[in-house]
Every structure is written in C-alpha cells, then in structure tokens.
Design a protein around this motif. Sequence first.
Motif, PDB file in Angstrom:
ATOM      1  N   GLY A  53     -12.455   8.863 -12.797  1.00  0.00           N
ATOM      2  CA  GLY A  53     -13.230   9.488 -13.859  1.00  0.00           C
ATOM      3  C   GLY A  53     -12.662   9.261 -15.246  1.00  0.00           C
ATOM      4  N   THR A  54     -13.202   9.984 -16.215  1.00  0.00           N
ATOM      5  CA  THR A  54     -12.832   9.790 -17.613  1.00  0.00           C
ATOM      6  C   THR A  54     -12.376  11.095 -18.247  1.00  0.00           C
ATOM      7  N   VAL A  55     -11.451  10.962 -19.176  1.00  0.00           N
ATOM      8  CA  VAL A  55     -11.013  12.069 -20.021  1.00  0.00           C
ATOM      9  C   VAL A  55     -11.646  11.833 -21.395  1.00  0.00           C
ATOM     10  N   ARG A  56     -12.577  12.686 -21.749  1.00  0.00           N
ATOM     11  CA  ARG A  56     -13.315  12.489 -22.993  1.00  0.00           C
ATOM     12  C   ARG A  56     -12.440  12.711 -24.226  1.00  0.00           C
ATOM     13  N   MET A  57     -12.796  12.036 -25.296  1.00  0.00           N
ATOM     14  CA  MET A  57     -12.132  12.250 -26.574  1.00  0.00           C
ATOM     15  C   MET A  57     -12.474  13.651 -27.081  1.00  0.00           C
ATOM     16  N   ALA A  58     -11.437  14.419 -27.422  1.00  0.00           N
ATOM     17  CA  ALA A  58     -11.663  15.780 -27.916  1.00  0.00           C
ATOM     18  C   ALA A  58     -10.479  16.206 -28.767  1.00  0.00           C
ATOM     19  N   GLN A  59     -10.764  16.966 -29.811  1.00  0.00           N
ATOM     20  CA  GLN A  59      -9.718  17.423 -30.722  1.00  0.00           C
ATOM     21  C   GLN A  59      -8.725  18.339 -30.017  1.00  0.00           C
ATOM     22  N   ALA A  60      -9.149  18.969 -28.936  1.00  0.00           N
ATOM     23  CA  ALA A  60      -8.270  19.889 -28.210  1.00  0.00           C
ATOM     24  C   ALA A  60      -6.985  19.212 -27.755  1.00  0.00           C
ATOM     25  N   TYR A  61      -7.047  17.932 -27.427  1.00  0.00           N
ATOM     26  CA  TYR A  61      -5.847  17.232 -26.950  1.00  0.00           C
ATOM     27  C   TYR A  61      -4.820  17.082 -28.068  1.00  0.00           C
ATOM     28  N   SER A  62      -5.276  16.748 -29.263  1.00  0.00           N
ATOM     29  CA  SER A  62      -4.349  16.638 -30.397  1.00  0.00           C
ATOM     30  C   SER A  62      -3.706  17.984 -30.703  1.00  0.00           C
ATOM     31  N   GLY A  71       0.784  -1.219   0.000  1.00  0.00           N
ATOM     32  CA  GLY A  71       0.000   0.000   0.000  1.00  0.00           C
ATOM     33  C   GLY A  71       0.819   1.273   0.000  1.00  0.00           C
ATOM     34  N   ARG A  72       2.118   1.158  -0.192  1.00  0.00           N
ATOM     35  CA  ARG A  72       2.983   2.342  -0.195  1.00  0.00           C
ATOM     36  C   ARG A  72       3.011   3.020  -1.563  1.00  0.00           C
ATOM     37  N   CYS A  73       2.634   2.291  -2.590  1.00  0.00           N
ATOM     38  CA  CYS A  73       2.500   2.843  -3.938  1.00  0.00           C
ATOM     39  C   CYS A  73       1.036   2.641  -4.344  1.00  0.00           C
ATOM     40  N   LYS A  74       0.304   3.726  -4.510  1.00  0.00           N
ATOM     41  CA  LYS A  74      -1.131   3.674  -4.757  1.00  0.00           C
ATOM     42  C   LYS A  74      -1.431   3.464  -6.239  1.00  0.00           C
ATOM     43  N   LEU A  75      -2.497   2.727  -6.511  1.00  0.00           N
ATOM     44  CA  LEU A  75      -2.953   2.492  -7.885  1.00  0.00           C
ATOM     45  C   LEU A  75      -4.315   3.140  -8.103  1.00  0.00           C
ATOM     46  N   ALA A  76      -4.512   3.684  -9.308  1.00  0.00           N
ATOM     47  CA  ALA A  76      -5.815   4.233  -9.664  1.00  0.00           C
ATOM     48  C   ALA A  76      -5.978   4.152 -11.175  1.00  0.00           C
ATOM     49  N   CYS A  77      -7.223   4.220 -11.621  1.00  0.00           N
ATOM     50  CA  CYS A  77      -7.543   4.100 -13.046  1.00  0.00           C
ATOM     51  C   CYS A  77      -8.200   5.368 -13.561  1.00  0.00           C
ATOM     52  N   VAL A  78      -7.842   5.743 -14.796  1.00  0.00           N
ATOM     53  CA  VAL A  78      -8.471   6.865 -15.486  1.00  0.00           C
ATOM     54  C   VAL A  78      -8.957   6.372 -16.838  1.00  0.00           C
ATOM     55  N   GLY A  79     -10.216   6.603 -17.152  1.00  0.00           N
ATOM     56  CA  GLY A  79     -10.729   6.272 -18.481  1.00  0.00           C
ATOM     57  C   GLY A  79     -10.227   7.301 -19.485  1.00  0.00           C
ATOM     58  N   MET A  80      -9.577   6.856 -20.550  1.00  0.00           N
ATOM     59  CA  MET A  80      -8.972   7.768 -21.521  1.00  0.00           C
ATOM     60  C   MET A  80      -9.631   7.616 -22.897  1.00  0.00           C
ATOM     61  N   ARG A  81      -9.698   8.761 -23.594  1.00  0.00           N
ATOM     62  CA  ARG A  81     -10.235   8.805 -24.954  1.00  0.00           C
ATOM     63  C   ARG A  81     -11.639   8.209 -25.016  1.00  0.00           C
ATOM     64  N   ILE A  82     -12.463   8.649 -24.091  1.00  0.00           N
ATOM     65  CA  ILE A  82     -13.814   8.118 -23.984  1.00  0.00           C
ATOM     66  C   ILE A  82     -14.768   8.939 -24.853  1.00  0.00           C
ATOM     67  N   ASP A  83     -15.453   8.271 -25.746  1.00  0.00           N
ATOM     68  CA  ASP A  83     -16.451   8.909 -26.596  1.00  0.00           C
ATOM     69  C   ASP A  83     -17.724   9.065 -25.765  1.00  0.00           C
ATOM     70  N   ALA A  84     -18.123  10.320 -25.537  1.00  0.00           N
ATOM     71  CA  ALA A  84     -19.276  10.598 -24.683  1.00  0.00           C
ATOM     72  C   ALA A  84     -20.578  10.045 -25.253  1.00  0.00           C
ATOM     73  N   ARG A  85     -20.591   9.688 -26.547  1.00  0.00           N
ATOM     74  CA  ARG A  85     -21.816   9.170 -27.166  1.00  0.00           C
ATOM     75  C   ARG A  85     -21.996   7.675 -26.919  1.00  0.00           C
ATOM     76  N   THR A  86     -21.014   7.041 -26.305  1.00  0.00           N
ATOM     77  CA  THR A  86     -21.067   5.598 -26.064  1.00  0.00           C
ATOM     78  C   THR A  86     -21.196   5.312 -24.566  1.00  0.00           C
ATOM     79  N   ARG A  87     -21.263   4.031 -24.243  1.00  0.00           N
ATOM     80  CA  ARG A  87     -21.298   3.601 -22.850  1.00  0.00           C
ATOM     81  C   ARG A  87     -19.918   3.160 -22.364  1.00  0.00           C
ATOM     82  N   ASN A  88     -18.871   3.605 -23.065  1.00  0.00           N
ATOM     83  CA  ASN A  88     -17.517   3.178 -22.707  1.00  0.00           C
ATOM     84  C   ASN A  88     -17.113   3.614 -21.308  1.00  0.00           C
TER      85      ASN A  88
END
Length: 241
Positions: A165-174, A131-148
């Motif tokens: 949480g999730t980071v939605r797919m967006a052209q701003a990142y590119s 437990g000295r190194c914590k793990l967590a998950c982030v949803g990446m490139r998630i299309d808001a129109r889907t159930r991903n």
Amino acid sequence: MSVIAVVNSKGGSGKSTLATHIAAWLASRGEEVMLGDIDRLQSSRLWLALRKPEHARIHGWSIDEKNFARPPAGVKHVVLDTPGGFHGFGLMKVTMHADAILIPAAGGVFDRNSASGSVKELRNCPRVAAGRCKLACVGMRIDARTRNAETVRAWADANELEWLGTVRMAQAYSKCLEHGLSLFDLPAEKVDTLLPDWAPLTHWLEGILAAAGPQPGSHGSREELRASRPALASRPVLPAR
C-alpha cells in the motif's frame, strides 16, 4: 529477534519516516525495540533525541555503514534506517541479519529507477535469493490527487515485489518528526484518516514477527528472560536519550 531494514539507494525516499514509524508501532505494542541508524545524516537518531520520556521507549543504535555487525544480544526487535547510496558489502551484511527489507518508493521516475537498482542488488544476496529475507514495497509520500499510487504499484508488480500500500503525503508526518513522534504515539481519533494507510504494512510485519519469534503474550521461558535482561542492561549504547 527480528530485524527489519528500510532500504532505497535514493536519498529523500521516505526511509526515515518509514523506519521511525515502524519502531514506534512496535514500541506502542509494548515491544522492546531498537532503532538502528546507519545513515550518515543520523536522521533517526535525531528523531530519538527529540522524543519525550513519556512516550513508548525506543532504544537507539548508531552504526557505521561499513562496519555493520550483528545487533546487540537481548534486543527483541531491530529496525534499521539505511543511507542513500547504500550498496555493496554494507548492504550484503545487513541482509545477513535482516528478516525483512522494506523498499520505500515515491512516484517519480528517478525514485523508481533508484529503487530498481536496490532490488536488483538485494536479490543477488544469498539470504534474499533463498527467501529467508523477505522484500516488500511501500509507496511513500503519495499525493492522493495524482495517479502516483497506481504508478508505484505497477512498478512493484513488474519487479515482483509484495505491495503493502501507500503512505499518503500529509503535514502530520512533518509535525510528528519535529517532536520525535509518530502517528502511533497520537490519540487514534486525531489521525484516524491516516492510520488505515499503515494497516497492510503492520499486518505484513505481524507475519514477519511471528516467523522470527514469540509474539506479545508469549514471553519465552524464564531462562530466556533471565538471559536477555542482563544483556540489555549491560550495553550503554542502547539508551539514545
């Protein structure tokens, strides 16, 4: 010092986007931050090379994945971008120094399967198991129109991973990556629809930073400052410009 690594053995899972944004978020707070690029493709190092001097400074550190060592002395925060297929001794060495490991996961079955393999291997590492190194998950490139988003969250829950949480797919990142930028380098009003995606992650990271050392406004003793400044200045590897 805090060390935050981004790990998923699958290429194209959003690791570099996540790592560069975390580094830029730290830099935007006035923190001294180093972005370490273990990936043989050197995507994060290219991003640093594209970054203009007028933006918050981020130091670069190029590392061989087979010979990862302790980060240089005098650096306050380190963010590590790791390669696809990263596992074994190299991964274990990263966990020996990391305070937190973020696992980006997209909605596809191959992405989740690959991330599952990374989680299983990480949990066999002593500091993660303790437990000295914590793990967590982030949803990446998630299309808001889907159930991903729901799919990835269900996967994270099944693997007993903290969900950030999730980071939605967006052209701003590119567009940002093309110029060595992140959302945190832009005027808030231009990205106000995307910044809320990052709030759960940055809130979680604030807790990691608090556990690892002093926060902004608490700069440590004069002796610590005198000890850290020469160490930082004496290492030519730091500026990746």
